[in-house]
Design a protein around this motif. Structure first.
Motif, PDB file in Angstrom:
ATOM      1  N   PHE A  60       0.839  -1.199   0.000  1.00 11.38           N
ATOM      2  CA  PHE A  60       0.000   0.000   0.000  1.00 11.38           C
ATOM      3  C   PHE A  60       0.877   1.254   0.000  1.00 11.38           C
ATOM      4  CE2 PHE A  60      -2.280   3.346   2.323  1.00 11.38           C
ATOM      5  CZ  PHE A  60      -3.415   3.457   1.551  1.00 11.38           C
ATOM      6  N   GLY A  61       1.928   1.240   0.819  1.00 15.23           N
ATOM      7  CA  GLY A  61       2.833   2.387   0.883  1.00 15.23           C
ATOM      8  C   GLY A  61       3.526   2.645  -0.443  1.00 15.23           C
ATOM      9  N   LEU A  62       3.966   1.591  -1.100  1.00 12.39           N
ATOM     10  CA  LEU A  62       4.622   1.750  -2.397  1.00 12.39           C
ATOM     11  C   LEU A  62       3.651   2.280  -3.447  1.00 12.39           C
ATOM     12  CD1 LEU A  62       6.810  -1.490  -2.437  1.00 12.39           C
ATOM     13  CD2 LEU A  62       7.607   0.877  -2.215  1.00 12.39           C
ATOM     14  N   LYS A  63       2.431   1.757  -3.460  1.00  7.79           N
ATOM     15  CA  LYS A  63       1.421   2.231  -4.417  1.00  7.79           C
ATOM     16  C   LYS A  63       1.093   3.703  -4.168  1.00  7.79           C
ATOM     17  CE  LYS A  63      -0.707  -2.289  -5.140  1.00  7.79           C
ATOM     18  NZ  LYS A  63      -1.877  -3.134  -4.876  1.00  7.79           N
ATOM     19  N   THR A  64       0.992   4.074  -2.902  1.00  7.75           N
ATOM     20  CA  THR A  64       0.699   5.468  -2.553  1.00  7.75           C
ATOM     21  C   THR A  64       1.838   6.382  -2.980  1.00  7.75           C
ATOM     22  OG1 THR A  64      -0.641   4.735  -0.678  1.00  7.75           O
ATOM     23  CG2 THR A  64       0.121   7.023  -0.646  1.00  7.75           C
ATOM     24  N   LEU A  65       3.062   5.964  -2.757  1.00  7.16           N
ATOM     25  CA  LEU A  65       4.221   6.750  -3.173  1.00  7.16           C
ATOM     26  C   LEU A  65       4.232   6.953  -4.683  1.00  7.16           C
ATOM     27  CD1 LEU A  65       6.935   8.112  -2.500  1.00  7.16           C
ATOM     28  CD2 LEU A  65       7.992   5.855  -2.737  1.00  7.16           C
ATOM     29  N   ILE A  66       3.940   5.899  -5.431  1.00  5.72           N
ATOM     30  CA  ILE A  66       3.900   6.002  -6.893  1.00  5.72           C
ATOM     31  C   ILE A  66       2.825   6.992  -7.327  1.00  5.72           C
ATOM     32  CG2 ILE A  66       3.295   4.722  -8.993  1.00  5.72           C
ATOM     33  CD1 ILE A  66       4.689   2.270  -7.589  1.00  5.72           C
ATOM     34  N   LYS A  67       1.633   6.914  -6.740  1.00  4.00           N
ATOM     35  CA  LYS A  67       0.556   7.850  -7.094  1.00  4.00           C
ATOM     36  C   LYS A  67       0.943   9.290  -6.792  1.00  4.00           C
ATOM     37  CE  LYS A  67      -3.370   4.747  -6.637  1.00  4.00           C
ATOM     38  NZ  LYS A  67      -4.605   4.441  -5.901  1.00  4.00           N
ATOM     39  N   LEU A  68       1.555   9.523  -5.637  1.00  2.73           N
ATOM     40  CA  LEU A  68       1.965  10.883  -5.280  1.00  2.73           C
ATOM     41  C   LEU A  68       2.981  11.435  -6.270  1.00  2.73           C
ATOM     42  CD1 LEU A  68       2.277  10.577  -1.396  1.00  2.73           C
ATOM     43  CD2 LEU A  68       0.581  11.894  -2.676  1.00  2.73           C
ATOM     44  N   LYS A  69       3.933  10.613  -6.663  1.00  5.84           N
ATOM     45  CA  LYS A  69       4.946  11.060  -7.620  1.00  5.84           C
ATOM     46  C   LYS A  69       4.332  11.317  -8.994  1.00  5.84           C
ATOM     47  CE  LYS A  69       8.416  11.397  -4.987  1.00  5.84           C
ATOM     48  NZ  LYS A  69       9.006  12.725  -4.757  1.00  5.84           N
TER      49      LYS A  69
END
Length: 94
Positions: A60-69
């Motif tokens: 979830f954290g990795l997916k969220t980081l990708i979306k933010l970027k």
């Protein structure tokens, strides 16, 4: 030679922080990565997200980081796109 234990963090911490070693295996047979992660951060992430496992939290954290970027890249278009159309009309048509 002074070797650090794999459970020791890579930065200085207080005596009361506890870290967990997490081994990540991927579909690539030669890729395995070890992480040392603060258990308080993991516990807090599980609590606030309602997720059940460390794996779910990390994914979830990795997916969220990708979306933010990706959203940051979209901001570069601000003021550079030309609007064509009638805003009032588009608001009334559903």
């Amino acid at each position: 030679m002074n070797r650090r234990s794999p459970f020791q963090p890579h930065h200085s911490t207080s005596e009361h922080e506890v870290f967990s070693k997490i081994v990540v295996q991927t579909s690539k047979p030669t890729m395995e990565t070890n992480f040392v992660i603060n258990e308080k951060l993991l516990d807090e992430a599980i609590r606030v997200t309602g997720l059940k496992t460390t794996q779910e939290v990390i994914e979830f954290g990795l997916k969220t980081l990708i979306k933010l970027k990706q959203q940051e890249k979209i901001k570069a278009y601000r003021g550079n796109l030309k609007w064509e159309g009638n805003l009032d009309e588009s608001r009334t048509n559903s």
